[in-house]
Design a protein around this motif. Structure first.
Motif, short mmCIF file in Angstrom:
data_model
loop_
_atom_site.label_atom_id
_atom_site.label_comp_id
_atom_site.label_asym_id
_atom_site.label_seq_id
_atom_site.Cartn_x
_atom_site.Cartn_y
_atom_site.Cartn_z
N PHE A 30 0.83 -1.21 0.00
CA PHE A 30 0.00 0.00 0.00
C PHE A 30 0.86 1.26 0.00
O PHE A 30 0.51 2.27 -0.62
N ASN B 291 -0.01 1.39 -4.32
CA ASN B 291 -0.95 0.41 -4.88
C ASN B 291 -2.20 0.33 -4.01
O ASN B 291 -2.09 0.13 -2.80
N ASN B 292 -3.35 0.46 -4.61
CA ASN B 292 -4.60 0.29 -3.88
C ASN B 292 -5.46 -0.79 -4.52
O ASN B 292 -6.69 -0.72 -4.53
N LYS C 255 -9.62 -3.13 -7.72
CA LYS C 255 -9.40 -1.95 -6.91
C LYS C 255 -10.11 -2.09 -5.57
O LYS C 255 -11.28 -2.45 -5.51
N THR D 195 -11.31 0.11 0.28
CA THR D 195 -10.65 0.61 1.48
C THR D 195 -9.37 -0.19 1.72
O THR D 195 -9.26 -1.34 1.29
N THR D 196 -8.42 0.42 2.37
CA THR D 196 -7.17 -0.26 2.69
C THR D 196 -7.13 -0.70 4.15
O THR D 196 -6.06 -0.99 4.69
#
Length: 802
Positions: A306, A310-311, A319, A322-323
């Motif tokens: 992250f 990169n998400n 995609k 949320t992370t």
């Protein structure tokens, strides 16, 4: 329904409902919570009984009120009051669930004041919510309204105190713990009174209490909570002493109960360590977390992913909304359990590694002294008790010795437990033998225990169980014990020198259970750390057995360990020959191409490197004829471990050199390929004198070391090989032809074209070298590195194909 599996006991993580929730929705949710709480009337509570009854009664009255108004059109102004009531009900539900939780009775008893305070907080919250509730805006009967007002008043004025009986028993527990600190043996009646109050009436009840305490100790230690860690450790000492002393019998089959504590459930054997590797780092996950796509990664790896911007999900490429990372505690526990039971290294975090060092010392003074006194008690029962008492004592030692290093040291320091356990190995009671060898296995993890076992003649006793144990379980436990003992270099030598030791381990690989086979393989691997055991392992026929393991799909769990042993054996020429004779090469190449285990691939390429180094061109030729091998080796250069990459590079270098050498030979004039070499033997006694041979050679040839070997050797043991270079094949000599005079005569005529090589080894003389004439072979079949120029060409017979 509230899920509490990941919640620490006596913590109440209530969820705050949304403030714009509809009144009917919040009422429906409250009814569900209230009904769940009312259902606790049928549950068993051993402490805080009065407070539990009062809390459930209050909620029951509120439930009547909620049922009365659930179908009404309620004003929005009541939502905030019901939200506070909802939070209070959630906390009460958590509290009740903790109080009736199996295994937590002793700990909850010692937390009586905190528990009572929790009830008081919930009651105050309920009273506050009901006080501000606008009852005038709600249509209800006067009776229900009066009940609500009465409940609000009782909740506000109620006193939730510690039960008198709980207070007395908690005080007695404190007295016992202080007595432990002063090395005072507690009275049996005091211990029984505590256990009766907590309704701990069996060995298994006591075991469950200890299991809960162990989990809490681990959590407190990892969180750095020293005070709670010490308190929990003291309670563990109390319960350990009770289990070992108070309960004379174990309910159930004591040799089979809790097998999961020593050997994994069969479901764990269906798992593969590769399933636990992070898709990013390819290492076993220590802190698995789940991302929004539902896929799991190691926390450190996905956080680095992250941070690079990169998400998207590394696995799917979608995609992520949320992370946020969600800890996958269930998977983490499964990984830790799998690694422990399969002796796979679990790379714990730094905090965890630090916590493991705590097992060397007791968590508190009380727990340390309790274990010391318990060890002496068990030693006495083991030596002088009845058969049932000895069996129970051996089983207790088996469990306690496995728990931590300090327990093992206490057991060993008694000085009598290990010798007595060794004597019990000859028992004809299967349960006694099994528990005794299992106890020795766990004690052998301590260095001082290893010394005591060997000095008391334990090696022969353990080997006797390995060969003739009453059950397969006992035999495989003996194999595991040898594995730990062989970690000491001197003991590796002693075990290897015992005639039946390695053959018995080999037999376990062949006929043992999956766990027994694994224990035997790792024990042999450990013994191979002493070079003197290599030949013994080969003589025991271990290589064919391990190759059979590689061929058997049902023994896939042994593949990596078997490859480790083969890789060690292949480092020597004798091991290389044994592996080649067992036709292991196809299996090794196949595993290298198909296995998902990086460790297994590393062992495979290590074996290939040893085979190509020790086996020479014959082995390399086979490699050349396996096109897919090159792709696997090139893949290891980038995807393998650092060691595997270096070894793959070495194998590729050997293959390239061999290919280039063949290419150079193919470019030489065709006439050289048509030349033949004729090889002939004759006995040394057929030459009248060494001088007769010498005078027929060139001057340079007469001074070669071979002439000196011929002069110094015993004439009857000598053989000579004559090699003649010729443009055309030479006819075979008649075996019955009189050789006397023929060879010297030929040598006089063609002295510059005949050469010889002396053979002195007895084992060679007794085999194929008695034949008189060998077949014709071309020059290309002769290994160039075996040709020496000394007045001509000298070719060792052992390198010629007969």
């Amino acid at each position: 329904m509230i899920i509490t599996s990941d919640r620490r006991i006596l913590t109440f993580p209530a969820i705050h409902p949304c403030t714009d929730v509809a009144p009917s929705t919040i009422v429906s949710s409250l009814i569900v919570l209230a009904r769940n709480i009312s259902g606790y009337r049928s549950r068993r509570f051993v402490t805080h009984k009065r407070n539990v009854r009062e809390a459930i009664r209050l909620v029951g009255v509120v439930l009547i009120f909620l049922e009365e108004i659930k179908d009404q059109q309620l004003p929005d102004s009541i939502v905030l009051c019901f939200i506070e009531l909802h939070i209070a009900f959630q906390k009460l539900s958590y509290l009740l669930d903790d109080l009736c939780r199996d295994g937590a009775r002793l700990w909850v008893l010692t937390k009586s004041k905190s528990v009572s305070a929790g009830f008081q907080v919930v009651a105050k919250a309920v009273a506050t919510a009901l006080d501000v509730l606008p009852l005038c805006l709600i249509d209800m009967s006067s009776e229900v309204k009066e009940l609500v007002e009465l409940v609000a008043k009782q909740a506000h004025n109620g006193k939730f105190l510690v039960d008198g009986g709980d207070e007395v028993v908690a005080f007695n527990v404190g007295l016992v713990l202080r007595g432990f600190e002063e090395r005072v043996v507690p009275e049996s009646r005091v211990l029984k009174r505590v256990l009766e109050h907590l309704e701990i009436g069996s060995w298994h009840d006591c075991y469950n209490e200890m299991k809960f305490l162990d989990d809490e100790i681990d959590l407190a230690s990892s969180n750095g909570d020293e005070k709670e860690f010490g308190h929990l450790s003291s309670l563990m000492g109390f319960m350990s002493y009770c289990r070992g002393v108070v309960f004379e019998f174990i309910d159930g089959n004591i040799s089979r109960d809790h097998r999961v504590d020593f050997w994994p459930d069969f479901r764990l054997n269906c798992l593969n360590s590769e399933d636990f590797r992070c898709p990013i780092s390819l290492e076993i996950m220590t802190d698995p977390v789940t991302v929004a796509s539902g896929h799991t990664y190691d926390r450190v790896s996905i956080q680095k992913w992250f941070k690079t911007g990169n998400n998207i999900c590394p696995n799917t490429g979608e995609k992520l909304k949320t992370t946020v990372l969600v800890s996958n505690l269930a998977l983490q526990n499964l990984i830790r359990m799998f690694c422990f039971y399969n002796r796979v290294h679990f790379p714990e975090t730094g905090t965890r590694n630090k916590d493991l060092t705590r097992t060397v010392y007791p968590g508190s003074l009380a727990s340390g002294e309790a274990m010391t006194m318990l060890s002496l008690f068990l030693a006495n029962r083991l030596a002088f008790g009845s058969s049932e008492a000895k069996n129970k004592a051996a089983y207790e030692i088996r469990l306690f010795a496995k728990s931590n290093i300090f327990n093992r040291s206490c057991m060993a320091e008694t000085g009598t437990i290990i010798p007595t356990l060794l004597n019990l190995l000859c028992s004809m009671d299967t349960s006694i033998q099994e528990n005794s060898i299992a106890a020795l296995l766990n004690l052998s993890k301590l260095s001082t225990s290893k010394t005591m076992i060997v000095e008391n003649g334990g090696l022969l006793s353990i080997l006797d169980v390995l060969s003739k144990g009453l059950t397969m379980e006992s035999r495989q436990l003996a194999a595991a014990t040898l594995f730990y003992l062989s970690s000491v270099e001197d003991y590796r030598i002693l075990i290897g020198e015992i005639h039946d030791a390695i053959p018995a381990l080999a037999e376990m690989i062949k006929d043992g259970s999956p766990r027994g086979g694994k224990n035997a393989v790792v024990a042999i691997f450990s013994l191979l750390l002493y070079p003197g055991n290599h030949e013994r392992v080969l003589v025991a026929g271990t290589v064919p057995l391990l190759v059979d393991v590689l061929r058997a799909p049902e023994r896939a769990d042994l593949v990596t360990d078997s490859l480790a042993v083969l890789a060690t054996l292949a480092e020597n020429i004798e091991g290389t020959i044994a592996i080649l004779c067992a036709s292991a090469l196809p299996q090794i190449v196949g595993i290298l191409q198909t296995s998902s285990s990086r460790t297994a691939k590393e062992y495979c390429v290590s074996i290939l490197l040893s085979l190509s180094t020790n086996g020479g061109d014959e082995v390399v030729t086979i490699f050349q004829k396996t096109p897919s091998l090159m792709a696997s080796l090139y893949s290891l250069l980038t995807d393998g471990t650092s060691r595997a990459s270096k070894k793959a590079s070495s194998v590729l270098s050997i293959l390239h050199q061999f290919h280039n050498a063949n290419l150079e030979r193919s470019l030489t004039p065709t006439v050289s390929q048509e030349r033949f070499v004729h090889v002939r033997y004759w006995r040394r006694k057929e030459v009248a004198d060494v001088g007769d041979v010498r005078q027929n050679f060139t001057k340079s040839g007469a001074n070669t070391p071979l002439f000196k070997m011929l002069e110094k050797g015993k004439r009857k043991e000598h053989r000579a090989v004559y090699v003649k270079n010729s443009e055309k094949p030479v006819k075979n000599y008649d075996l019955d032809e009189d050789l006397d005079g023929l060879l010297p005569e030929l040598m006089k005529v063609e002295a510059n074209r005949w050469f010889w090589y002396g053979i002195f080894a007895e084992e060679v003389l007794e085999t194929a070298h008695r034949c008189a004439v060998l077949r014709y072979i071309t020059v290309d079949e002769i290994r160039q590195e075996d040709i020496h120029v000394a007045g001509g060409v000298l070719i060792p017979v052992v390198n010629l194909t007969m």
